[in-house]
Design an enzyme around this catalytic site. Structure first.
Site, PDB file in Angstrom:
ATOM      1  N   SER A   7       0.851  -1.197   0.000  1.00  0.00           N
ATOM      2  CA  SER A   7       0.000   0.000   0.000  1.00  0.00           C
ATOM      3  C   SER A   7       0.880   1.237   0.000  1.00  0.00           C
ATOM      4  CB  SER A   7      -0.886   0.013   1.243  1.00  0.00           C
ATOM      5  OG  SER A   7      -1.375   1.330   1.442  1.00  0.00           O
ATOM      6  N   MET A  36      -8.955   8.294   0.327  1.00  0.00           N
ATOM      7  CA  MET A  36      -9.676   8.762   1.525  1.00  0.00           C
ATOM      8  C   MET A  36     -10.150  10.196   1.320  1.00  0.00           C
ATOM      9  SD  MET A  36      -7.140   7.358   4.494  1.00  0.00           S
ATOM     10  CE  MET A  36      -6.356   5.741   4.378  1.00  0.00           C
ATOM     11  N   HIS A  65      -8.771   1.057  -3.266  1.00  0.00           N
ATOM     12  CA  HIS A  65      -9.627   0.868  -2.090  1.00  0.00           C
ATOM     13  C   HIS A  65     -10.276   2.220  -1.783  1.00  0.00           C
ATOM     14  CE1 HIS A  65      -9.499   0.102   2.594  1.00  0.00           C
ATOM     15  NE2 HIS A  65     -10.727   0.245   2.141  1.00  0.00           N
ATOM     16  N   MET A 136     -11.127  -5.439   6.634  1.00  0.00           N
ATOM     17  CA  MET A 136     -10.260  -4.461   7.300  1.00  0.00           C
ATOM     18  C   MET A 136      -9.835  -5.032   8.645  1.00  0.00           C
ATOM     19  SD  MET A 136      -9.741  -1.933   5.329  1.00  0.00           S
ATOM     20  CE  MET A 136      -8.693  -1.068   6.493  1.00  0.00           C
ATOM     21  N   GLY A 141      -8.222   4.468   7.767  1.00  0.00           N
ATOM     22  CA  GLY A 141      -7.876   5.885   7.850  1.00  0.00           C
ATOM     23  C   GLY A 141      -6.373   6.133   7.900  1.00  0.00           C
ATOM     24  N   PHE A 142      -5.637   5.193   8.473  1.00  0.00           N
ATOM     25  CA  PHE A 142      -4.215   5.431   8.661  1.00  0.00           C
ATOM     26  C   PHE A 142      -3.404   4.157   8.473  1.00  0.00           C
ATOM     27  CE2 PHE A 142      -6.692   8.335  11.197  1.00  0.00           C
ATOM     28  CZ  PHE A 142      -6.205   9.561  10.780  1.00  0.00           C
ATOM     29  N   GLY A 144       0.076   1.874   9.508  1.00  0.00           N
ATOM     30  CA  GLY A 144       0.889   1.642  10.697  1.00  0.00           C
ATOM     31  C   GLY A 144       0.131   1.339  11.975  1.00  0.00           C
ATOM     32  N   ASP A 174      -6.418  -6.139   5.093  1.00  0.00           N
ATOM     33  CA  ASP A 174      -5.792  -4.822   5.031  1.00  0.00           C
ATOM     34  C   ASP A 174      -5.677  -4.231   6.432  1.00  0.00           C
ATOM     35  OD1 ASP A 174      -4.944  -2.294   4.364  1.00  0.00           O
ATOM     36  OD2 ASP A 174      -6.711  -1.771   3.177  1.00  0.00           O
ATOM     37  N   GLY A 175      -4.442  -4.081   6.891  1.00  0.00           N
ATOM     38  CA  GLY A 175      -4.204  -3.397   8.154  1.00  0.00           C
ATOM     39  C   GLY A 175      -3.381  -4.216   9.130  1.00  0.00           C
ATOM     40  N   GLY A 176      -2.209  -3.700   9.470  1.00  0.00           N
ATOM     41  CA  GLY A 176      -1.383  -4.319  10.502  1.00  0.00           C
ATOM     42  C   GLY A 176      -0.758  -5.642  10.108  1.00  0.00           C
TER      43      GLY A 176
HETATM   44  C1  DX5 Z   1      -5.865   1.882   6.086  1.00  0.00           C
HETATM   45  C2  DX5 Z   1      -5.573   1.479   4.670  1.00  0.00           C
HETATM   46  C3  DX5 Z   1      -4.477   0.511   4.513  1.00  0.00           C
HETATM   47  C4  DX5 Z   1      -3.134   0.943   5.023  1.00  0.00           C
HETATM   48  C5  DX5 Z   1      -2.554  -0.288   5.673  1.00  0.00           C
HETATM   49  O1  DX5 Z   1      -7.074   2.535   6.138  1.00  0.00           O
HETATM   50  O2  DX5 Z   1      -6.718   0.925   4.050  1.00  0.00           O
HETATM   51  O3  DX5 Z   1      -4.367   0.037   3.169  1.00  0.00           O
HETATM   52  O4  DX5 Z   1      -2.249   1.401   4.045  1.00  0.00           O
HETATM   53  O5  DX5 Z   1      -1.379   0.056   6.273  1.00  0.00           O
HETATM   54  P1  DX5 Z   1      -0.615  -0.917   7.262  1.00  0.00           P
HETATM   55  O6  DX5 Z   1      -0.248  -2.135   6.500  1.00  0.00           O
HETATM   56  O7  DX5 Z   1       0.564  -0.085   7.678  1.00  0.00           O
HETATM   57  O8  DX5 Z   1      -1.535  -1.202   8.424  1.00  0.00           O
HETATM   58 ZN    ZN Z   2      -6.427  -0.062   2.029  1.00  0.00          ZN
END
Ligand code: DX5
Ligand code: ZN
Length: 217
Positions: A7, A36, A65, A136, A141-142, A144, A174-176
């Protein structure tokens, strides 16, 4: 084949081309673009112009996304920008069947995304029409953030519904996602792994992609 989808949300935008190329030559499969709008999620990122630049930089497929309200207004723009996959959230769409049918009609992959608090069962009437579901594993939203632990059970539940009904629908997460949890997440049934910080915040982007990929292959 399972796919690593870096991403670019966590990339250094001053070195975007260079960093995407590093990920691509290390074996990344798809580039994930997080859109976003500051309404559906608190953050604001980029739009079709940047996606179209990314499309010039890489020959990899682009996975867009959409974390925006009224996504139906922007599907054509992202399709024209080069999106190969477009996913829309269940939570802010009343007409998800119409919207995903519209995306599929463009001959690209259509996905539905669910947030951590949205149950897998809410997808049952749409699953048979989808190319993929994006679970998710953080609140969107973010980049990391920390992996929300019940996501694993959601993946297992979804995988079992898909298998039982013989649906042709992939599971993306998606996420972490990182080197420490990707094996367990893969074993739960995930096909596509979005990796933001674990790729683009790594000291060595190429090594990060190779290491993650080795575990899921
Ligand atoms: C968060 C995004 C993710 C984000 C994941 O809302 O949808 O795609 O980039 O980032 P990491 O892998 O750092 O959690
Ligand atoms: Zn994403």
């Amino acid at each position: 084949m399972k796919k690593i989808c870096p991403s670019i949300l966590s990339a250094d935008f001053g070195k975007l081309a260079e960093q995407i190329k590093l990920a691509e030559s290390a074996g990344a499969d798809i580039i994930h673009c997080d859109i976003m709008d500051g309404h559906f999620v608190p953050n604001i990122t980029f739009g079709p112009e940047i996606v179209s630049k990314v499309n010039e930089i890489t020959s990899l497929p682009l996975d867009v996304h959409l974390m925006i309200n009224s996504p139906e207004r922007y599907i054509d723009a992202f399709h024209n920008a080069g999106a190969d996959y477009i996913s829309v959230h269940l939570e802010n769409n009343y007409h998800i069947n119409r919207l995903t049918a519209y995306i599929k009609n463009l001959k690209i992959k259509a996905g539905v995304v669910i947030n951590p608090a949205t149950p897998v069962t809410s997808l049952e009437c749409i699953l048979e029409y989808l190319d993929y579901v994006l679970i998710m594993s953080v609140n969107p939203g973010f980049g990391g953030q920390k992996f929300v632990s019940n996501s694993l059970n959601k993946v297992r539940e979804l995988k079992s519904i898909i298998t039982k009904n013989n649906y042709n629908c992939l599971i993306e997460i998606d996420g972490g996602i990182n080197i420490d949890n990707i094996k367990e997440v893969s074993d739960a049934g995930v096909d596509m792994f979005v990796c933001g910080a674990s790729v683009f915040k790594a000291k060595d982007i190429s090594k990060a992609v190779r290491d993650l990929k080795k575990i899921i292959t």
